[in-house]
Scaffold this active site. Structure first.
Site, PDB file in Angstrom:
ATOM      1  N   GLU A   1      -8.555  -1.270   4.211  1.00  0.00           N
ATOM      2  CA  GLU A   1      -8.346  -2.341   5.189  1.00  0.00           C
ATOM      3  C   GLU A   1      -9.391  -2.240   6.295  1.00  0.00           C
ATOM      4  OE1 GLU A   1      -5.721  -4.522   5.140  1.00  0.00           O
ATOM      5  OE2 GLU A   1      -4.712  -3.643   3.408  1.00  0.00           O
TER       6      GLU A   1
ATOM      7  N   LYS B   1       6.046   6.556   1.354  1.00  0.00           N
ATOM      8  CA  LYS B   1       6.418   6.630  -0.067  1.00  0.00           C
ATOM      9  C   LYS B   1       7.094   7.966  -0.383  1.00  0.00           C
ATOM     10  CE  LYS B   1       2.525   3.616  -1.109  1.00  0.00           C
ATOM     11  NZ  LYS B   1       1.088   3.629  -1.428  1.00  0.00           N
TER      12      LYS B   1
END
Ligand SMILES: NC(=O)c1ccc[n+]([C@@H]2O[C@H](COP(=O)([O-])OP(=O)(O)OC[C@H]3O[C@@H](n4cnc5c(N)ncnc54)[C@H](OP(=O)(O)O)[C@@H]3O)[C@@H](O)[C@H]2O)c1
Length: 420
Positions: free
Chosen positions: A183, A198
């Site tokens: 990003e 996660k």
């Protein structure tokens, strides 16, 4: 027929629409029902898009509809999205989401409001790899001894490039941004936070641990230097950002950080943007999962698999445990024990090594191996590399603080944990 609404028709949402359209026959054959998107919700209706379903920007009206069976949440965001998902579950409607950030904070809150509804979140961890299914169903006979995962493709791409092509972190990050693998603001990925979200989700299923990101040790890859790469190669290691959860008696250690992994371990061979996860069960032993951890199509594949499960009325407890289930607690960060590598840049003078060894001894750190690298042109300085035996995190942090204070130490010493 199962009627769905897709909240968020961006990268993943539009792939979900595509899969449901192109693979409609096989999906119907697998769950016995046609899954049809009735409506999609977006923020900006004026954007050009390549999807063939009716769209609206009025999310409230979609939540109020009575004809939707399952809501697919693919907007992202944490608190606002949590309120929306909670409202939907309160109505007894099922939700499928890929939103790991929301789940990292609210998975237990959401589990509480499930009435007759189901919550699917396979896509929230490791994109297309069915890791939640593996952990919650395939390995349900086992106590999970450990989870070790490469859970962020951006970090894995950068580290693989640094190992293979010798680029600096900054240069490789720039290249990853140009290729669309990172990003514009990469903090969330390279800082280890995405991998931590996660790991928290997987650890809830494996251990029933209700921890938040701020409760666990999280370090990113932005301090990895070409000298660390040099050391890793000298000693036959790869450097990987690992999410690690390990059961130690009645406690579970959880951490995300760059790790030196022996090159011959399977997880060291997971390169580029790919994800890889090793799950170790007490009866099954080590099992390994590999695949695309992100991307519209891979992530949508997991979203649709959850829809198929709900259409089949498959029953798995959301976080793996039917009742309270687990008596395990989180191990405090300071008590984690592992092996470490130190990199210390010092003035090249007599007595340096002995003084550093003394600090290590006082901190109860035993040295396993040592290497020195002197730059020919700048011979006033030298870099010392140490690998330690197993020792406590708190002792290592203490030693690093003491070593930094020594007058001959030129820059803040750095450390990487070793995962054998
Ligand atoms: N992309 C991946 O590879 C990947 C992998 C795993 C998990 N995920 C997760 O999947 C989710 C979606 O990711 P994505 O990459 O598809 O994101 P994205 O491309 O940015 O799409 C987000 C969509 O949600 C819509 N949206 C955002 N806020 C909204 C609001 N308040 N009201 C109505 N619509 C809203 C956006 O509308 P506009 O189109 O009008 O802007 C867009 O259609 C995230 O939770 C992400 O973490 C993504």
């Amino acid at each position: 027929m199962i009627k769905i609404a897709i909240l968020g028709v961006g990268t993943v949402g539009s792939s979900v629409v595509k899969i449901l359209e192109e693979n409609a026959d096989v999906i119907k054959a697998r769950c016995g029902k046609k899954i049809v998107p009735l409506i999609g919700v977006v923020k900006d209706l004026s954007k050009a898009r390549d999807v063939n379903i009716p769209l609206t920007d009025d999310i409230k009206s979609v939540i109020e509809r009575d004809d939707i069976d399952i809501y697919v949440e693919l907007m992202g965001g944490v608190e606002g999205t949590y309120s929306i998902v909670k409202e939907i579950l309160h109505k007894g409607k099922s939700v499928v989401t890929a939103n790991k950030a929301m789940l990292a904070y609210h998975r237990y809150d959401l589990q509480k409001v499930l009435k007759n509804a189901t919550m699917g979140f396979e896509a929230s961890v490791a994109g297309g790899i069915p890791i939640i299914k593996a952990l919650r169903e395939g390995l349900s006979a086992n106590h999970i001894k450990a989870i070790k995962g490469i859970l962020n493709g951006t970090c894995n791409y950068i580290l693989t490039k640094m190992m293979n092509d010798k680029g600096s972190f900054k240069d490789v990050l720039k290249e990853a941004q140009e290729l669309g693998y990172a990003e514009a603001d990469p903090t969330f990925d390279v800082g280890g936070f995405d991998a931590a979200h996660k790991l928290l989700i997987l650890s809830s299923i494996a251990y029933g641990i209700d921890a938040k990101p701020e409760d666990i040790l999280i370090e990113g890859i932005d301090n990895i230097s070409s000298e660390d790469i040099f050391f890793a190669k000298e000693f036959d290691y790869s450097i990987k950002l690992l999410g690690i959860a390990k059961k130690q008696g009645s406690r579970v250690e959880m951490r995300v950080h760059p790790s030196l992994v022996p090159k011959d371990h399977m997880i060291a061979k997971v390169d580029g943007v790919m994800n890889g996860i090793s799950l170790i069960g007490d009866f099954v032993g080590e099992t390994m999962y590999y695949g695309a951890g992100a991307g519209g199509n891979a992530t949508a594949s997991a979203v649709v698999a959850d829809l198929v499960d709900i259409a089949r009325e498959a029953q798995s407890p959301m976080l793996g445990f039917k009742s309270a289930g687990s008596k395990l607690s989180l191990m405090p960060k300071d008590e984690v024990e592992t092996k470490y590598y130190f990199r210390i840049k010092v003035k090249d003078e007599i007595g340096v090594l002995a003084k550093i060894a003394l600090v290590m001894e006082k901190s109860q750190i035993s040295i396993e191996s040592f290497l020195q690298k002197t730059e020919v042109k700048k011979s006033a300085s030298t870099t010392l590399f140490f690998a330690t035996h197993h020792c406590k995190e708190a002792n290592v942090q203490n030693a690093l603080r003491e070593i930094e204070k020594l007058e001959f130490v030129l820059i803040k010493p750095s450390m990487i944990r070793i995962e054998d």
